[in-house]
Design an enzyme around this catalytic site. Structure first.
Site, mmCIF file in Angstrom:
data_model
loop_
_atom_site.group_PDB
_atom_site.id
_atom_site.type_symbol
_atom_site.label_atom_id
_atom_site.label_comp_id
_atom_site.label_asym_id
_atom_site.label_seq_id
_atom_site.Cartn_x
_atom_site.Cartn_y
_atom_site.Cartn_z
ATOM 1 N N GLY A 1 -26.284 -25.484 3.080
ATOM 2 C CA GLY A 1 -26.772 -26.855 3.060
ATOM 3 C C GLY A 1 -27.856 -27.029 2.017
ATOM 4 O O GLY A 1 -28.290 -26.062 1.388
ATOM 5 N N ALA A 2 -28.303 -28.267 1.848
ATOM 6 C CA ALA A 2 -29.355 -28.552 0.872
ATOM 7 C C ALA A 2 -30.689 -27.951 1.295
ATOM 8 O O ALA A 2 -31.505 -27.569 0.460
ATOM 9 C CB ALA A 2 -29.502 -30.060 0.705
ATOM 10 N N GLU A 3 -30.897 -27.862 2.616
ATOM 11 C CA GLU A 3 -32.178 -27.386 3.138
ATOM 12 C C GLU A 3 -32.116 -25.965 3.692
ATOM 13 O O GLU A 3 -33.139 -25.278 3.723
ATOM 14 C CB GLU A 3 -32.676 -28.327 4.252
ATOM 15 C CG GLU A 3 -33.069 -29.711 3.782
ATOM 16 C CD GLU A 3 -34.297 -29.703 2.877
ATOM 17 O OE1 GLU A 3 -35.213 -28.901 3.131
ATOM 18 O OE2 GLU A 3 -34.323 -30.476 1.909
ATOM 19 N N ILE B 1 -21.921 -18.703 6.937
ATOM 20 C CA ILE B 1 -20.900 -19.598 7.491
ATOM 21 C C ILE B 1 -21.083 -21.046 7.059
ATOM 22 O O ILE B 1 -20.179 -21.862 7.231
ATOM 23 C CB ILE B 1 -20.843 -19.512 9.035
ATOM 24 C CG1 ILE B 1 -22.227 -19.793 9.658
ATOM 25 C CG2 ILE B 1 -20.316 -18.164 9.484
ATOM 26 C CD1 ILE B 1 -22.208 -19.850 11.182
ATOM 27 N N ASP C 1 -30.364 -37.196 11.847
ATOM 28 C CA ASP C 1 -29.106 -37.144 11.091
ATOM 29 C C ASP C 1 -27.947 -37.163 12.075
ATOM 30 O O ASP C 1 -27.115 -36.255 12.112
ATOM 31 C CB ASP C 1 -29.066 -35.878 10.228
ATOM 32 C CG ASP C 1 -27.950 -35.907 9.193
ATOM 33 O OD1 ASP C 1 -27.413 -37.008 8.929
ATOM 34 O OD2 ASP C 1 -27.610 -34.849 8.659
#
Length: 204
Positions: free
Chosen positions: A7-9, A4, A117
């Site tokens: 992300g980068a991480e 869904i 964040d």
């Protein structure tokens, strides 16, 4: 298993009504270091989610932590990212929403929880409640510097993403923050100092 979000991480999967957040292997890292970092960050994020809930901030409920898979299993929250609804809100609705978000941010900081964040992309509105998500960059840190930086991240994200309604949003947010956190003014002043330092460095 349905993906869904990417992300980068980490990637998010939906399976049997729960969300699984799995940290991505980084090929550029030495494998042993990568294993250690992903395991450590997975455990830290799960702990922060639980600490935030204890502080009175709605978050997904952690159901399982798998350090081998580097994943956190959480309950699925059916809601919309605040980022996508800002422009649909009346002035009164906007004020009420961001006053509540400011109050929740203050609850985190009163418990020395740094989100890391704090943007409207990491807030969900579900059935009238705001949930904070994605504590992957968070930490426990009592310092004014860390809290001020957390607020500055929010302020900058509002300026870039919601610039048409920036003044309304920030006014409501900081009003909610101050009302919930007796020492909130100190944190706000530190945020302003950090921002001024950044401007000075960039102007050199």
């Amino acid at each position: 298993m349905e993906i869904i979000a990417k992300g980068a991480e980490a990637n998010l999967y939906l399976e049997n009504g729960v969300v699984i957040k799995e940290r991505i292997r980084k090929e550029y890292r030495i494998p042993e270091i990568d294993e250690t970092l992903r395991s450590m960050r997975t455990k830290r994020e799960a702990k922060l989610l639980s600490l935030a809930r204890r502080a009175g901030v709605p978050t997904p409920v952690v159901l399982d932590v798998d350090t081998k898979r580097k994943s956190i299993t959480m309950n699925y929250i059916d809601g919309e990212k605040v980022k996508y609804i800002v422009d649909t809100l009346s002035k009164e609705e906007l004020n009420r929403l961001f006053s509540e978000i400011g109050s929740l941010a203050a609850k985190l900081h009163r418990s020395h929880i740094i989100h890391g964040d704090m943007t409207t992309s990491n807030m969900l509105l579900s059935r009238g409640r705001v949930f904070f998500i994605d504590f992957g960059l968070g930490e426990v840190n009592p310092s004014l510097e860390a809290k001020g930086t957390d607020l500055l991240v929010f302020r900058k994200s509002v300026r870039s993403t919601h610039f048409r309604r920036e003044k309304e949003i920030l006014k409501a947010f900081f009003a909610g923050y101050r009302s919930e956190y007796p020492d909130g003014e100190e944190v706000i002043e530190r945020m302003k100092r950090i921002e001024r330092r950044g401007r000075y460095v960039s102007a050199r």
